[in-house]
Write a protein that holds these residues in place. Structure first.
Motif, PDB file in Angstrom:
ATOM      1  N   THR B  60       0.851  -1.193   0.000  1.00 33.77           N
ATOM      2  CA  THR B  60       0.000   0.000   0.000  1.00 33.77           C
ATOM      3  C   THR B  60       0.888   1.245   0.000  1.00 33.77           C
ATOM      4  O   THR B  60       2.020   1.213   0.474  1.00 33.77           O
ATOM      5  CB  THR B  60      -0.890   0.078   1.253  1.00 33.77           C
ATOM      6  N   THR B  61       0.353   2.357  -0.483  1.00 37.04           N
ATOM      7  CA  THR B  61       1.083   3.614  -0.370  1.00 37.04           C
ATOM      8  C   THR B  61       0.450   4.489   0.695  1.00 37.04           C
ATOM      9  O   THR B  61      -0.746   4.361   0.986  1.00 37.04           O
ATOM     10  CB  THR B  61       1.078   4.420  -1.680  1.00 37.04           C
ATOM     11  N   VAL B  62       1.251   5.377   1.244  1.00 35.81           N
ATOM     12  CA  VAL B  62       0.795   6.366   2.212  1.00 35.81           C
ATOM     13  C   VAL B  62       1.087   7.738   1.619  1.00 35.81           C
ATOM     14  O   VAL B  62       2.245   8.127   1.492  1.00 35.81           O
ATOM     15  CB  VAL B  62       1.555   6.197   3.538  1.00 35.81           C
ATOM     16  N   PRO B  63       0.057   8.471   1.213  1.00 38.49           N
ATOM     17  CA  PRO B  63       0.299   9.808   0.650  1.00 38.49           C
ATOM     18  C   PRO B  63       0.857  10.747   1.718  1.00 38.49           C
ATOM     19  O   PRO B  63       0.456  10.676   2.881  1.00 38.49           O
ATOM     20  CB  PRO B  63      -1.087  10.278   0.207  1.00 38.49           C
ATOM     21  N   LEU B  64       1.779  11.616   1.324  1.00 42.47           N
ATOM     22  CA  LEU B  64       2.319  12.624   2.235  1.00 42.47           C
ATOM     23  C   LEU B  64       1.703  13.995   1.966  1.00 42.47           C
ATOM     24  O   LEU B  64       1.901  14.925   2.720  1.00 42.47           O
ATOM     25  CB  LEU B  64       3.840  12.700   2.110  1.00 42.47           C
ATOM     26  N   GLU B  65       0.990  14.102   0.853  1.00 41.59           N
ATOM     27  CA  GLU B  65       0.346  15.355   0.482  1.00 41.59           C
ATOM     28  C   GLU B  65      -1.029  15.009  -0.082  1.00 41.59           C
ATOM     29  O   GLU B  65      -1.187  13.974  -0.723  1.00 41.59           O
ATOM     30  CB  GLU B  65       1.155  16.064  -0.607  1.00 41.59           C
ATOM     31  N   GLN B  66      -2.027  15.884   0.154  1.00 39.24           N
ATOM     32  CA  GLN B  66      -3.383  15.562  -0.311  1.00 39.24           C
ATOM     33  C   GLN B  66      -3.471  15.508  -1.828  1.00 39.24           C
ATOM     34  O   GLN B  66      -4.067  14.605  -2.386  1.00 39.24           O
ATOM     35  CB  GLN B  66      -4.394  16.577   0.228  1.00 39.24           C
ATOM     36  N   ARG B  67      -2.875  16.499  -2.500  1.00 36.00           N
ATOM     37  CA  ARG B  67      -2.779  16.409  -3.959  1.00 36.00           C
ATOM     38  C   ARG B  67      -1.466  15.682  -4.192  1.00 36.00           C
ATOM     39  O   ARG B  67      -0.403  16.279  -4.245  1.00 36.00           O
ATOM     40  CB  ARG B  67      -2.717  17.781  -4.597  1.00 36.00           C
ATOM     41  N   CYS B  68      -1.560  14.393  -4.330  1.00 35.30           N
ATOM     42  CA  CYS B  68      -0.419  13.530  -4.040  1.00 35.30           C
ATOM     43  C   CYS B  68       0.726  13.634  -5.051  1.00 35.30           C
ATOM     44  O   CYS B  68       0.594  13.263  -6.211  1.00 35.30           O
ATOM     45  CB  CYS B  68      -0.914  12.105  -3.971  1.00 35.30           C
ATOM     46  N   VAL B  69       1.840  14.180  -4.617  1.00 32.77           N
ATOM     47  CA  VAL B  69       3.069  14.133  -5.402  1.00 32.77           C
ATOM     48  C   VAL B  69       4.023  13.143  -4.746  1.00 32.77           C
ATOM     49  O   VAL B  69       4.633  12.316  -5.405  1.00 32.77           O
ATOM     50  CB  VAL B  69       3.706  15.533  -5.532  1.00 32.77           C
ATOM     51  N   ARG B  70       4.131  13.210  -3.431  1.00 31.27           N
ATOM     52  CA  ARG B  70       5.048  12.310  -2.719  1.00 31.27           C
ATOM     53  C   ARG B  70       4.276  11.325  -1.856  1.00 31.27           C
ATOM     54  O   ARG B  70       3.272  11.666  -1.247  1.00 31.27           O
ATOM     55  CB  ARG B  70       5.960  13.105  -1.790  1.00 31.27           C
ATOM     56  N   TYR B  71       4.779  10.102  -1.781  1.00 31.62           N
ATOM     57  CA  TYR B  71       4.160   9.123  -0.896  1.00 31.62           C
ATOM     58  C   TYR B  71       5.189   8.110  -0.420  1.00 31.62           C
ATOM     59  O   TYR B  71       6.250   7.961  -1.034  1.00 31.62           O
ATOM     60  CB  TYR B  71       2.979   8.431  -1.575  1.00 31.62           C
ATOM     61  N   ILE B  72       4.881   7.447   0.667  1.00 30.77           N
ATOM     62  CA  ILE B  72       5.732   6.355   1.134  1.00 30.77           C
ATOM     63  C   ILE B  72       5.144   5.052   0.624  1.00 30.77           C
ATOM     64  O   ILE B  72       3.938   4.857   0.660  1.00 30.77           O
ATOM     65  CB  ILE B  72       5.829   6.324   2.679  1.00 30.77           C
ATOM     66  N   ASP B  73       6.004   4.199   0.116  1.00 29.04           N
ATOM     67  CA  ASP B  73       5.545   2.949  -0.467  1.00 29.04           C
ATOM     68  C   ASP B  73       6.191   1.781   0.269  1.00 29.04           C
ATOM     69  O   ASP B  73       7.283   1.911   0.802  1.00 29.04           O
ATOM     70  CB  ASP B  73       5.950   2.915  -1.945  1.00 29.04           C
TER      71      ASP B  73
END
Lengths: 320, 320
Positions: B60-73
């Protein structure tokens, strides 16, 4: 170790490359690059060599653990880089396509998400057959793609992490140095701004204890200025600025242009990026829109046209 | 809000689902699920219904921003889930395959990385043709895959973020509740341990200022205990524990078994996970190895055999 003007210092660059995990198949990549550049820099019969552009595409990952289970990723489908590659090849450039594994590939953007399972079926004779609805997309993907590779106009090099990306980019830039102003860099990849230095990284999977997880990431060294100053100082360089907030976009693009001495910065906003971009140069801001009268037209079509024209001027300037 | 025994509280669950971004196409997913379960829970002619397993797969990914550019995977190829799905279908289960977009698909694991570009070519009549070297892999991928879907034995539901994953898992579990002990959950997906609650998230892209980036992630609520207790209390539940450090692996698997009341936990170590796993139950630790005398054999083959046998015992226990 940080310099006072915000630019990366030689010590920071040395430290990044020294501490990065060694690149797999460095020799193989170096050989492919050498062969590709030799082939394309040879005179094409009409006395002029083919121009070479390095297109970077897709997002880099930042591992959070050495035996990587978790990482931070930058969203990027790779659509911009893949589409632009097609137009560069059409404009008679040779393209080194440095792309994120699994991201969008040239000539493949009209395919469905899972082309093998969605575009093919078996006939009774157990022959594989393309479904009618996909036939044009499949033809383009297989035929045009193979043609570009076979002609020696497309070299594809994959990366996943920011460590792989920057190491391969350095190799490409140094091997393109001799092309002087005929080389172009079209840096569309979404490179992480932050990373965890390899030596600071947890060896094993970070344990989820009972508390929250606090992480400290440091700024990734911005290699753009080094690319301009040392790796390939004569090349024509275009970088990208993506923001979700239109209010700060042009200001940030302008800052990047000056700070990294880019020739152009392509400014794009997340939601409208396939409709229009603004090309920021030292003296102008040029809006570029897709031709809305043509269904299925791309903003990359007029964008690459503009860049090819500016690249010609750059070569002419350097020659005189 | 956290409970004292480390288990998730009702308030935490409510807060997670309330604050999650709404699922797209919730109605479409609900309809597909209803139809699939109706079809497979109907008597199969011999008086017994088909068993249904929900296989989760990929990270699963975890978005770090609501308009997702960066996320933790979370790294996970999805190989385990895809391969297991094939063996479950072979063992006459109906499979709900909840998978990460872009991860490995059932019947596709022998394909090269980019099958369309690597397995096909055009003949002179501009007919598409499978390359000889890929023909068996392509036949399996297209034929066996379509057969499983067409027979109504395979329902595929994709996710990307942890928000999508947990919302769809809840829908699946609740719709499988009526199957009682005939339902199985095979939870092979690599779910993030930490996340950023949607309402705490930056709306716009996080700016890279001059300093380091400090991030605080909170523990993602562990839904396993809720799945067992509320969503589908009669189902047979298997979860996975992956570690890179073999020293803590069995201890952590044992803890998960007890804490979340799983029927079994499959313990696997990152480097040897395709060779062997250890199935941890309340009273035994059962090592399962792939048959090394058979080239190309999978550890999932004996693993699914074992699980099907234990599932039969679970159903028998519930019936008496």
């Amino acid at each position: 170790m940080e310099s006072t003007n915000g630019l990366v210092t030689d010590a920071e660059i040395k430290s990044f490359f020294d501490s990065a995990p060694p690149l797999r198949d460095r020799v193989g990549i170096a050989n492919k690059l050498k062969e590709f550049i030799q082939l394309n820099s040879a005179s094409q019969g009409n006395g002029s060599a083919r121009r070479v552009v390095c297109v970077t595409s897709g997002g880099t990952t930042v591992p959070l653990e050495q035996r990587c289970v978790r990482y931070i990723d930058n969203f990027s489908s790779g659509h911009r880089g893949a589409t632009s590659t097609e137009y560069f090849i059409k404009a008679e450039y040779a393209v080194i396509f440095l792309y994120r594994r699994g991201s969008c590939q040239p000539y493949c953007r009209s395919l469905p998400e899972d082309p093998l399972l969605e575009c093919f079926e078996f006939t009774n004779g157990s022959n594989v057959q393309v479904r009618q609805s996909c036939s044009e997309a499949v033809r383009r993907a297989i035929n045009d793609h193979h043609a570009a590779v076979a002609a020696g106009h497309l070299l594809k090099l994959p990366f996943t992490t920011i460590f792989e990306y920057l190491q391969i980019l350095q190799m490409i830039a140094i091997s393109m140095r001799n092309l002087g102003p005929h080389a172009m860099f079209y840096l569309a990849a979404a490179v992480s701004d932050f990373y965890v230095p390899w030596k600071d990284m947890a060896e094993h999977k970070i344990q989820s204890a009972s508390g929250p997880l606090d992480m400290r990431l440091v700024q990734a060294p911005k290699m753009l200025s080094v690319l301009r100053k040392e790796w390939a100082p004569m090349a024509f360089c275009i970088s990208f600025k993506l923001e979700t907030d239109s209010k700060i976009l042009l200001e940030k693009a302008d800052m990047a242009l000056k700070k990294y001495k880019m020739h152009m910065v392509v400014a794009n906003e997340l939601v409208t990026r396939n409709e229009e971009v603004i090309v920021v140069t030292a003296d102008k801001k040029i809006p570029v829109c897709r031709d809305k009268t043509q269904p299925g037209s791309d903003v990359e079509n007029p964008l690459i046209e503009l860049l090819v024209e500016k690249h010609s001027a750059h070569i002419k300037d350097a020659d005189t």
